[in-house]
Scaffold this motif. Structure first.
Motif, PDB file in Angstrom:
ATOM      1  N   GLU A  51       0.744  -1.118  -0.035  1.00 17.82           N
ATOM      2  CA  GLU A  51      -0.017   0.008   0.029  1.00 17.82           C
ATOM      3  C   GLU A  51       0.970   1.174   0.110  1.00 17.82           C
ATOM      4  O   GLU A  51       2.109   1.288   0.589  1.00 17.82           O
ATOM      5  CB  GLU A  51      -0.869  -0.133   1.235  1.00 17.82           C
ATOM      6  N   PHE A  52       0.403   2.283  -0.733  1.00 15.71           N
ATOM      7  CA  PHE A  52       0.980   3.754  -0.563  1.00 15.71           C
ATOM      8  C   PHE A  52       0.456   4.462   0.433  1.00 15.71           C
ATOM      9  O   PHE A  52      -0.638   5.115  -0.109  1.00 15.71           O
ATOM     10  CB  PHE A  52       1.004   4.095  -2.052  1.00 15.71           C
ATOM     11  N   ILE A  53       1.049   4.932   1.401  1.00 14.87           N
ATOM     12  CA  ILE A  53       0.261   5.672   2.559  1.00 14.87           C
ATOM     13  C   ILE A  53       1.366   6.908   2.503  1.00 14.87           C
ATOM     14  O   ILE A  53       2.378   6.885   2.452  1.00 14.87           O
ATOM     15  CB  ILE A  53       0.561   5.067   3.781  1.00 14.87           C
ATOM     16  N   THR A  54       0.591   8.173   2.047  1.00  9.05           N
ATOM     17  CA  THR A  54       1.238   9.561   2.468  1.00  9.05           C
ATOM     18  C   THR A  54       0.609  10.135   3.908  1.00  9.05           C
ATOM     19  O   THR A  54      -0.556   9.707   4.338  1.00  9.05           O
ATOM     20  CB  THR A  54       0.911  10.441   1.341  1.00  9.05           C
ATOM     21  N   THR A  76       5.510  -1.708   0.270  1.00  5.23           N
ATOM     22  CA  THR A  76       4.880  -0.768   1.084  1.00  5.23           C
ATOM     23  C   THR A  76       5.457   0.579   1.490  1.00  5.23           C
ATOM     24  O   THR A  76       6.555   0.517   1.900  1.00  5.23           O
ATOM     25  CB  THR A  76       4.430  -1.587   2.525  1.00  5.23           C
ATOM     26  N   VAL A  77       4.681   1.483   1.085  1.00  9.69           N
ATOM     27  CA  VAL A  77       5.548   2.830   1.113  1.00  9.69           C
ATOM     28  C   VAL A  77       4.646   3.757   2.170  1.00  9.69           C
ATOM     29  O   VAL A  77       3.700   3.775   2.281  1.00  9.69           O
ATOM     30  CB  VAL A  77       5.532   3.660  -0.109  1.00  9.69           C
ATOM     31  N   LEU A  78       5.475   4.329   3.080  1.00 12.97           N
ATOM     32  CA  LEU A  78       5.119   5.180   3.964  1.00 12.97           C
ATOM     33  C   LEU A  78       5.885   6.803   3.744  1.00 12.97           C
ATOM     34  O   LEU A  78       7.057   6.642   3.812  1.00 12.97           O
ATOM     35  CB  LEU A  78       5.437   4.765   5.194  1.00 12.97           C
ATOM     36  N   PHE A  79       5.110   7.594   3.146  1.00  9.93           N
ATOM     37  CA  PHE A  79       5.798   8.943   2.421  1.00  9.93           C
ATOM     38  C   PHE A  79       5.340   9.981   3.452  1.00  9.93           C
ATOM     39  O   PHE A  79       4.105  10.494   3.139  1.00  9.93           O
ATOM     40  CB  PHE A  79       5.301   8.833   1.005  1.00  9.93           C
ATOM     41  N   ASP A  88      16.851  -4.272  -1.709  1.00  8.84           N
ATOM     42  CA  ASP A  88      15.524  -4.753  -2.073  1.00  8.84           C
ATOM     43  C   ASP A  88      14.456  -4.881  -0.608  1.00  8.84           C
ATOM     44  O   ASP A  88      14.096  -5.939  -0.424  1.00  8.84           O
ATOM     45  CB  ASP A  88      15.507  -6.145  -2.746  1.00  8.84           C
ATOM     46  N   PRO A  89      14.294  -3.672  -0.214  1.00  8.77           N
ATOM     47  CA  PRO A  89      13.530  -3.743   1.047  1.00  8.77           C
ATOM     48  C   PRO A  89      11.893  -3.960   0.695  1.00  8.77           C
ATOM     49  O   PRO A  89      11.430  -3.714  -0.523  1.00  8.77           O
ATOM     50  CB  PRO A  89      13.499  -2.236   1.524  1.00  8.77           C
ATOM     51  N   ASP A  90      11.058  -4.717   1.456  1.00  4.88           N
ATOM     52  CA  ASP A  90       9.636  -4.477   1.408  1.00  4.88           C
ATOM     53  C   ASP A  90       8.827  -3.499   1.796  1.00  4.88           C
ATOM     54  O   ASP A  90       7.744  -3.165   1.619  1.00  4.88           O
ATOM     55  CB  ASP A  90       9.226  -6.044   1.763  1.00  4.88           C
ATOM     56  N   ILE A  91       9.611  -2.556   2.709  1.00  4.58           N
ATOM     57  CA  ILE A  91       8.991  -1.549   3.301  1.00  4.58           C
ATOM     58  C   ILE A  91       9.934  -0.286   2.994  1.00  4.58           C
ATOM     59  O   ILE A  91      11.171  -0.286   3.067  1.00  4.58           O
ATOM     60  CB  ILE A  91       8.755  -1.294   4.683  1.00  4.58           C
ATOM     61  N   VAL A 111      -1.966  13.588  -2.415  1.00  2.00           N
ATOM     62  CA  VAL A 111      -3.123  13.019  -3.067  1.00  2.00           C
ATOM     63  C   VAL A 111      -2.608  12.088  -4.321  1.00  2.00           C
ATOM     64  O   VAL A 111      -3.078  10.949  -4.664  1.00  2.00           O
ATOM     65  CB  VAL A 111      -4.027  14.069  -3.494  1.00  2.00           C
ATOM     66  N   VAL A 112      -1.492  12.584  -5.247  1.00  2.00           N
ATOM     67  CA  VAL A 112      -1.255  12.127  -6.544  1.00  2.00           C
ATOM     68  C   VAL A 112      -0.661  10.437  -6.408  1.00  2.00           C
ATOM     69  O   VAL A 112      -0.856   9.790  -6.945  1.00  2.00           O
ATOM     70  CB  VAL A 112      -0.291  13.055  -7.193  1.00  2.00           C
ATOM     71  N   LEU A 113       0.168  10.444  -5.275  1.00  2.00           N
ATOM     72  CA  LEU A 113       0.937   9.460  -4.913  1.00  2.00           C
ATOM     73  C   LEU A 113       0.062   8.277  -4.101  1.00  2.00           C
ATOM     74  O   LEU A 113       0.182   7.162  -4.260  1.00  2.00           O
ATOM     75  CB  LEU A 113       2.208   9.630  -3.752  1.00  2.00           C
ATOM     76  N   ALA A 114      -0.786   8.797  -3.134  1.00  2.00           N
ATOM     77  CA  ALA A 114      -1.418   7.696  -2.320  1.00  2.00           C
ATOM     78  C   ALA A 114      -2.450   6.712  -2.662  1.00  2.00           C
ATOM     79  O   ALA A 114      -3.320   7.043  -3.439  1.00  2.00           O
ATOM     80  CB  ALA A 114      -1.795   8.355  -0.696  1.00  2.00           C
ATOM     81  N   ASP A 115      -2.779   5.815  -1.866  1.00  2.00           N
ATOM     82  CA  ASP A 115      -3.836   4.977  -1.869  1.00  2.00           C
ATOM     83  C   ASP A 115      -4.771   5.416  -0.706  1.00  2.00           C
ATOM     84  O   ASP A 115      -6.064   5.653  -0.844  1.00  2.00           O
ATOM     85  CB  ASP A 115      -3.527   3.468  -1.399  1.00  2.00           C
ATOM     86  N   ARG A 116      -3.840   5.765   0.277  1.00  4.90           N
ATOM     87  CA  ARG A 116      -4.815   6.441   1.447  1.00  4.90           C
ATOM     88  C   ARG A 116      -3.690   7.672   1.737  1.00  4.90           C
ATOM     89  O   ARG A 116      -2.670   7.556   2.195  1.00  4.90           O
ATOM     90  CB  ARG A 116      -4.907   5.569   2.546  1.00  4.90           C
TER      91      ARG A 116
END
Ligand SMILES: Nc1ncnc2c1ncn2[C@@H]1O[C@H](COP(=O)(O)OP(=O)(O)OP(=O)(O)O)[C@@H](O)[C@H]1O
Ligand SMILES: [Mg+2]
Lengths: 276, 260
Positions: B33-36, B186-189, B151-154, B198-203
């Motif tokens: 999931e891409f979270i900002t 999984t990205v926390l941005f 090659d991290p998963d987060i 808004v452009v980047l995120a799923d939530r």
């Protein structure tokens, strides 16, 4: 200096190679011309005003009298050089681990720091005769004095360098689960290189000062000893000769440190050499 | 995948005061999931990121990844900071390889992996350059490669484009989306830019300060792949308007819109 700090606009836009060349020209030729000019002025003044040799000997007299006892002077120069180098190397060997320990633990820093400051507040000239009594009339007290004079700024600049690492890099290192040792070797020490060299430049100059101070008090050889004995016998030109050799030694050793930084750590020198 | 359960973090400041950087933050983040994270300065975004990174521990509550409590940094997490903070003495390639070196994971395939990443961010030909010879945007790309090399998963990113000019920033945002679609993680941005968020995120997680809490979590249903063209759509407008409302309060936003 000011010429280098603010080069005219056209010069700044020249291709880098030529700029480097003209910078080298400035660094070598201009000081040489200035020095030669100073000596000429000195010689001229001594002759024009007929200044007595025991007040201010003319450069030609200094040269003549010093060369007359050339081999002896060379021996004294080597003795001083040895003390300076040993003192300098020992200063590095002490400062590096000391700075690492000081920056690694606030508790150790709090415990050791007062002693460090204390060693700096003792007048070395006063300490020298006491050290001779303690350690004997040999090379050792001279090296100890040299180290005491030279090591402090080195410790301070290395410690400052080790602490100058951006906190993000330390976090990166922690995120990589790296050990404290590899953090030190791969991040902190390389980061400290410009600071270490800034400290080395001060230390090498102070090592010359320290060696001469030590020789004044306790020595049977060395340029400091030569200055003392020759002034005692009113051989002022020889004393001046020794003084000039000392200053040349200081400048040359300093420049060797500068060159070593440029050669081995080219990414560092621009940070620390003013005007370069 | 990442789970925060009533996480509270209190700092003791130097003058003896206590600062509640985060209070009762609960958040579930799914795999890839891409979270900002957006919110005013000082609302605890960086603190939240550091907790997920394992660099600091919560004062209370539980933070876990894949069910396992986070007690120390984890090898499979990559971090990008606001400033690129590359090693000035190392080449681009060595900077990218640096985490592998620190983790003693370097092997014969490492250089190829690093070169592939360098290609992915469009820096082929710059491997041997020193960071000083790169522009700010290029340095930040190197920092992104550095975060991805093991090659991290987060992937944790703390205002990674904060220091860039607006144009480079948009370009980098699109590049990040492309990298993320090629190599899902999984990205926390963290960002200060609502558009970027808004452009980047799923939530989008909107936070509020003193003490740092989650004000609201906004689902962004915009179809992917996205671009800044999406900015003109009503859904985009609605989401960013809601975020502005949450951050500035209702009155400010309506007057701000009238002025704009
Ligand atoms: N190491 C620390 N020691 C003491 N207080 C801290 C520490 N780190 C953060 N804080 C405090 O916690 C609060 C949240 O800080 P944090 O850095 O998480 O905010 P932020 O949302 O990232 O802000 P910004 O957008 O400005 O980066 C702030 O009030 C800050 O002063
Ligand atoms: Mg922050």
């Amino acid at each position: 200096m000011s010429v280098q700090a603010a080069p005219p606009l056209e010069e700044r836009q020249k291709p880098p190679r030529r700029r480097k060349k003209s910078a080298a020209l400035y660094e070598v030729v201009v000081p040489l011309i200035a020095t030669a000019g100073l000596f000429l002025l000195w010689e001229g003044a001594c002759r024009a005003f007929d200044i007595p040799g025991y007040l201010l000997p003319a450069p030609t007299d200094i040269w003549k009298d010093t060369m007359a006892i050339g081999p002896t002077v060379a021996g004294h120069t080597m003795a001083t050089f040895k003390t300076v180098m040993l003192g300098f190397v020992v200063s590095i060997l002490i400062s590096l681990p000391l700075a690492v320990v000081l920056t690694a633990s606030p508790a150790i820093a709090a415990a050791v720091y007062p002693f460090l400051v204390w060693t700096q507040s003792i007048p070395k000239v006063a300490l020298a005769p006491i050290l001779v009594v303690l350690l004997g009339t040999n090379e050792l007290p001279r090296i100890v004095i040299t180290v005491l004079v030279a090591f402090f700024p080195l410790v301070i600049s290395i410690a400052t360098g080790l602490l100058s690492v951006p906190p993000e890099l330390i976090e990166l290192s922690r995120a990589c689960r790296a050990s404290k040792l590899s953090e030190l070797l791969r991040i902190r020490l390389p980061y400290a290189i410009p600071f270490i060299f800034a400290g080395l430049k001060v230390a090498i100059s102070l090592a010359v000062v320290g060696a001469v101070v030590a020789e004044f008090v306790n020595a049977d050889a060395g340029l400091g000893f030569l200055i003392q004995t020759s002034t005692a016998f009113f051989k002022v030109p020889v004393a001046f000769g020794a003084l000039i050799i000392l200053s040349v030694m200081g400048v040359v050793l300093f420049q060797i440190v500068v060159a070593a930084e440029r050669v081995f750590f080219p990414w560092s020198s621009s940070n620390t050499t003013p005007g370069a | 995948m990442i789970s925060l359960n009533r996480v509270t973090r209190i700092f003791n400041s130097r003058d003896g005061d206590q600062v509640t950087a985060l209070q009762d933050v609960s958040l579930e983040i799914g795999r890839n999931e891409f979270i900002t994270l957006v919110g005013p300065s000082g609302c605890g975004k960086s603190t939240l990121l550091r907790i997920v990174a394992g660099l600091i521990l919560p004062t209370a509550g539980r933070a876990s990844i894949g069910g396992e409590e986070i007690t120390e940094p984890r090898a499979e997490t990559g971090i990008v900071f606001q400033a690129p903070t590359l090693l000035p003495w190392a080449s681009v390639l060595d900077n990218v390889l640096f985490p592998l070196r620190m983790m003693h994971r370097i092997d014969s395939t490492s250089t190829d992996k690093a070169m592939a990443l360098i290609k992915l961010v469009g820096l082929t030909g710059f491997e041997g350059k020193s960071p000083r010879e790169l522009s700010g945007g290029m340095q930040q790309r190197v920092a992104i490669c550095r975060a991805l090399v093991h090659d991290p998963d987060i992937l944790l990113m703390d205002e990674p484009f904060g220091a860039l000019d607006a144009l480079t920033r948009e370009e980098m945002t699109m590049e990040l989306l492309r990298i993320w679609s090629e190599r899902p993680k999984t990205v926390l941005f963290v960002t200060h830019s609502i558009t970027e968020a808004v452009v980047l995120a799923d939530r989008v997680v909107v936070m509020s300060p003193r003490p740092g809490r989650i004000a609201e979590i906004i689902d962004i249903g915009l179809p992917r792949p996205r671009s800044f063209e999406t900015e003109t759509t009503p859904e985009f407008h609605e989401a960013s308007h809601r975020i502005r409302q949450l951050i500035f309060g209702t009155r400010h936003v309506s007057s701000g819109r009238a002025a704009a």
